[in-house]
Scaffold this active site. Sequence first.
Site, PDB file in Angstrom:
ATOM      1  N   THR A 144      14.798  11.787  -2.898  1.00 37.86           N
ATOM      2  CA  THR A 144      15.825  12.769  -3.231  1.00 37.86           C
ATOM      3  C   THR A 144      15.192  13.985  -3.896  1.00 37.86           C
ATOM      4  OG1 THR A 144      17.550  13.215  -4.885  1.00 37.86           O
ATOM      5  CG2 THR A 144      16.324  11.205  -5.175  1.00 37.86           C
ATOM      6  N   SER A 179      18.795  11.205 -13.824  1.00 34.64           N
ATOM      7  CA  SER A 179      19.619   9.994 -13.979  1.00 34.64           C
ATOM      8  C   SER A 179      18.694   8.814 -13.723  1.00 34.64           C
ATOM      9  CB  SER A 179      20.773   9.960 -12.971  1.00 34.64           C
ATOM     10  OG  SER A 179      20.295   9.549 -11.696  1.00 34.64           O
ATOM     11  N   TYR A 181      19.144   6.476 -11.575  1.00 32.11           N
ATOM     12  CA  TYR A 181      18.994   6.369 -10.118  1.00 32.11           C
ATOM     13  C   TYR A 181      17.863   7.275  -9.631  1.00 32.11           C
ATOM     14  CZ  TYR A 181      19.625   8.407  -5.518  1.00 32.11           C
ATOM     15  OH  TYR A 181      19.379   8.937  -4.287  1.00 32.11           O
ATOM     16  N   HIS A 182      17.891   8.542 -10.079  1.00 34.56           N
ATOM     17  CA  HIS A 182      16.854   9.470  -9.629  1.00 34.56           C
ATOM     18  C   HIS A 182      15.472   9.029 -10.111  1.00 34.56           C
ATOM     19  CE1 HIS A 182      20.438  12.132  -9.053  1.00 34.56           C
ATOM     20  NE2 HIS A 182      19.764  12.427  -7.958  1.00 34.56           N
ATOM     21  N   LYS A 185      14.003   6.656  -7.770  1.00 35.70           N
ATOM     22  CA  LYS A 185      13.494   7.289  -6.545  1.00 35.70           C
ATOM     23  C   LYS A 185      12.118   7.921  -6.791  1.00 35.70           C
ATOM     24  CE  LYS A 185      15.987   7.375  -3.317  1.00 35.70           C
ATOM     25  NZ  LYS A 185      16.299   6.318  -2.315  1.00 35.70           N
ATOM     26  N   GLN A 208      15.393  14.288  -0.042  1.00 39.57           N
ATOM     27  CA  GLN A 208      16.580  14.871   0.573  1.00 39.57           C
ATOM     28  C   GLN A 208      17.550  15.392  -0.486  1.00 39.57           C
ATOM     29  OE1 GLN A 208      19.100  13.231   4.210  1.00 39.57           O
ATOM     30  NE2 GLN A 208      19.406  11.995   2.406  1.00 39.57           N
ATOM     31  N   ARG A 241      34.480  15.443  -2.981  1.00 45.25           N
ATOM     32  CA  ARG A 241      35.531  15.458  -4.012  1.00 45.25           C
ATOM     33  C   ARG A 241      36.354  16.748  -3.903  1.00 45.25           C
ATOM     34  NH1 ARG A 241      32.643  15.492  -8.475  1.00 45.25           N
ATOM     35  NH2 ARG A 241      33.161  17.534  -9.308  1.00 45.25           N
ATOM     36  N   THR A 253      37.553  20.254  -9.586  1.00 45.65           N
ATOM     37  CA  THR A 253      36.982  20.098 -10.926  1.00 45.65           C
ATOM     38  C   THR A 253      35.482  20.357 -10.915  1.00 45.65           C
ATOM     39  OG1 THR A 253      36.965  17.735 -10.437  1.00 45.65           O
ATOM     40  CG2 THR A 253      38.726  18.529 -11.868  1.00 45.65           C
ATOM     41  N   GLU A 328      22.462  17.970 -17.855  1.00 44.34           N
ATOM     42  CA  GLU A 328      21.714  18.749 -16.856  1.00 44.34           C
ATOM     43  C   GLU A 328      21.883  20.227 -17.172  1.00 44.34           C
ATOM     44  OE1 GLU A 328      23.662  17.844 -13.104  1.00 44.34           O
ATOM     45  OE2 GLU A 328      25.552  18.707 -13.770  1.00 44.34           O
TER      46      GLU A 328
HETATM   47  N1  LIG Z   1      23.790  10.524   0.986  1.00 43.50           N
HETATM   48  C1  LIG Z   1      23.117  11.487   0.375  1.00 43.50           C
HETATM   49  O1  LIG Z   1      23.616  12.603   0.161  1.00 43.50           O
HETATM   50  C2  LIG Z   1      21.701  11.241  -0.068  1.00 43.50           C
HETATM   51  C3  LIG Z   1      20.972  12.299  -0.617  1.00 43.50           C
HETATM   52  C4  LIG Z   1      19.648  12.078  -1.014  1.00 43.50           C
HETATM   53  C5  LIG Z   1      19.074  10.825  -0.857  1.00 43.50           C
HETATM   54  N2  LIG Z   1      19.811   9.810  -0.320  1.00 43.50           N
HETATM   55  C6  LIG Z   1      19.162   8.497  -0.179  1.00 43.50           C
HETATM   56  O2  LIG Z   1      19.386   8.005   1.120  1.00 43.50           O
HETATM   57  C7  LIG Z   1      19.579   6.598   1.101  1.00 43.50           C
HETATM   58  C8  LIG Z   1      20.879   6.235   1.800  1.00 43.50           C
HETATM   59  O3  LIG Z   1      21.960   6.891   1.168  1.00 43.50           O
HETATM   60  P1  LIG Z   1      23.453   6.633   1.610  1.00 43.50           P
HETATM   61  O4  LIG Z   1      24.252   7.778   1.130  1.00 43.50           O
HETATM   62  O5  LIG Z   1      23.480   6.262   3.053  1.00 43.50           O
HETATM   63  O6  LIG Z   1      23.798   5.359   0.701  1.00 43.50           O
HETATM   64  P2  LIG Z   1      24.651   4.064   1.105  1.00 43.50           P
HETATM   65  O7  LIG Z   1      24.937   3.329  -0.153  1.00 43.50           O
HETATM   66  O8  LIG Z   1      25.812   4.438   1.940  1.00 43.50           O
HETATM   67  O9  LIG Z   1      23.610   3.243   1.991  1.00 43.50           O
HETATM   68  C9  LIG Z   1      22.640   2.390   1.457  1.00 43.50           C
HETATM   69  C10 LIG Z   1      22.841   1.024   2.128  1.00 43.50           C
HETATM   70  O10 LIG Z   1      21.806   0.148   1.667  1.00 43.50           O
HETATM   71  C11 LIG Z   1      22.374  -1.124   1.447  1.00 43.50           C
HETATM   72  N3  LIG Z   1      21.537  -1.816   0.466  1.00 43.50           N
HETATM   73  C12 LIG Z   1      21.295  -1.506  -0.831  1.00 43.50           C
HETATM   74  N4  LIG Z   1      20.483  -2.402  -1.400  1.00 43.50           N
HETATM   75  C13 LIG Z   1      20.180  -3.312  -0.440  1.00 43.50           C
HETATM   76  C14 LIG Z   1      19.392  -4.489  -0.426  1.00 43.50           C
HETATM   77  N5  LIG Z   1      18.751  -4.920  -1.518  1.00 43.50           N
HETATM   78  N6  LIG Z   1      19.311  -5.197   0.723  1.00 43.50           N
HETATM   79  C15 LIG Z   1      19.961  -4.787   1.850  1.00 43.50           C
HETATM   80  N7  LIG Z   1      20.729  -3.673   1.886  1.00 43.50           N
HETATM   81  C16 LIG Z   1      20.839  -2.949   0.749  1.00 43.50           C
HETATM   82  C17 LIG Z   1      23.782  -0.843   0.938  1.00 43.50           C
HETATM   83  O11 LIG Z   1      24.662  -1.921   1.125  1.00 43.50           O
HETATM   84  C18 LIG Z   1      24.176   0.383   1.754  1.00 43.50           C
HETATM   85  O12 LIG Z   1      24.889   0.037   2.925  1.00 43.50           O
HETATM   86  C19 LIG Z   1      19.544   6.176  -0.359  1.00 43.50           C
HETATM   87  O13 LIG Z   1      18.277   5.648  -0.650  1.00 43.50           O
HETATM   88  C20 LIG Z   1      19.766   7.458  -1.119  1.00 43.50           C
HETATM   89  O14 LIG Z   1      19.092   7.425  -2.333  1.00 43.50           O
HETATM   90  C21 LIG Z   1      21.107   9.982   0.077  1.00 43.50           C
END
Ligand SMILES: NC(=O)c1ccc[n+]([C@@H]2O[C@H](COP(=O)([O-])OP(=O)(O)OC[C@H]3O[C@@H](n4cnc5c(N)ncnc54)[C@H](O)[C@@H]3O)[C@@H](O)[C@H]2O)c1
Length: 382
Positions: A144, A179, A181-182, A185, A208, A241, A253, A328
Amino acid sequence: MRVLILGGDGYLGWPTAMHLSARGHEVAVVDNYFRRQACHALNCEPLIPVPNLHQRRRRWEETWGRKIRVDIGDLCDYNFVSRVFREFSPEGVVHYAEQPSAPYSMMDRQAAVFTLTNNLVSTCNLIHAVREFQPQCHIVKLGTMGVYGTPNIDIEEGYLEVEHKGRRHRFLYPKEPGSLYHLTKAQDGDLLFFYCRMWDLRVTDLNQGPVYGMLTPESRTDEGLTSFFNYDAIFGTVLNRFLVQAAAGAPLTVYGEGGQTRGYLDLRDTLACVELTLLHPAEAGQYRVFNQFVETFSVMDLALRVQEAGQELGLSAEIVKIPNPRREAESHYYNPAHTGLLDLGLTPHYLTRAGLVEMLQLVRRHQERIDTSLLMPTVTWR
Ligand SMILES: NC(=O)c1ccc[n+]([C@@H]2O[C@H](COP(=O)([O-])OP(=O)(O)OC[C@H]3O[C@@H](n4cnc5c(N)ncnc54)[C@H](O)[C@@H]3O)[C@@H](O)[C@H]2O)c1
């Protein structure tokens, strides 16, 4: 190419599976339904009901005549990961399977420990499986842009050349995530970089920005093949949102001053970036980083754009500033490089008023499922 998609039930995972399958790649997806279960547990269901992976796989096979392999299991379980690797022998792996929500990771101790464990152990198991079963396999991990934070200098693509006391060295670009989470990553990136140096893995980390959009050529005509659209304060993105608030006649918001600027991209560009990356793999031992976004917006820019698009549909959305639940910068310098994927051939889609109107129309078709109690932040960083 045989491509294994980890997190294939997710917002990005399922559209990626269809995109690659439609282009003739052999695709397998893995997921443990963590995301669905967390949405049930927190009572923040996506706006549009999403059939499970087996149902979507069947529908895909019936309408497109192509097969996608589905395995349900936890990537933190190495026996499961080993079995999938032995049976499928992937040439490329796309690793989406992490806990992806910043507010979720800041909710409480249990969610913090889960986020740390899940995101790092899944990545570590993947690394070991590649080494044990498919050492030439290219790992494409979704990172990210949030790992960089908002430094007061230009953000480079992964690395920074530093001159210190007359000598030079190329370091990973410093990370300042906002955060937990970040932070995970940043840590999974460090883990991959370490094993590239130790074991000559081939890795691309795609840093991303937030992704928007629902419809891809594969799902445009069939809502049964669409992906998650979350608009709640835990799993929803800011643009989702605002779209739901505009459709529901609720104020948009903005957290704090709204000057928080990030790089965004259309879902269709995520799919293109991932495919381009798979088709141009990293070298053995190379930890390659691309910054994956198309254009930058501040939170206030997005609110104004949604307000404007709403006016086309006769919606009059008010914009209000609310106290920022996060820690932030609300106004800052932001100039990240992002040429790597353009050089590989990405032809970007931009956020247009017509695109926003189309998204608003989609939201309004499911208006009766909007739960406005999910819109206000429930987790604070302090
Ligand atoms: N969506 C965004 O805007 C965005 C932006 C930047 C980075 N990302 C990164 O892209 C990736 C996907 O994002 P997303 O929005 O599709 O999230 P998402 O939660 O929709 O998809 C992640 C999937 O991984 C599965 N998962 C998590 N832990 C698991 C495990 N231990 N075993 C098996 N499956 C598991 C979840 O059930 C989920 O379906 C993430 O790593 C996120 O950090 C997303």
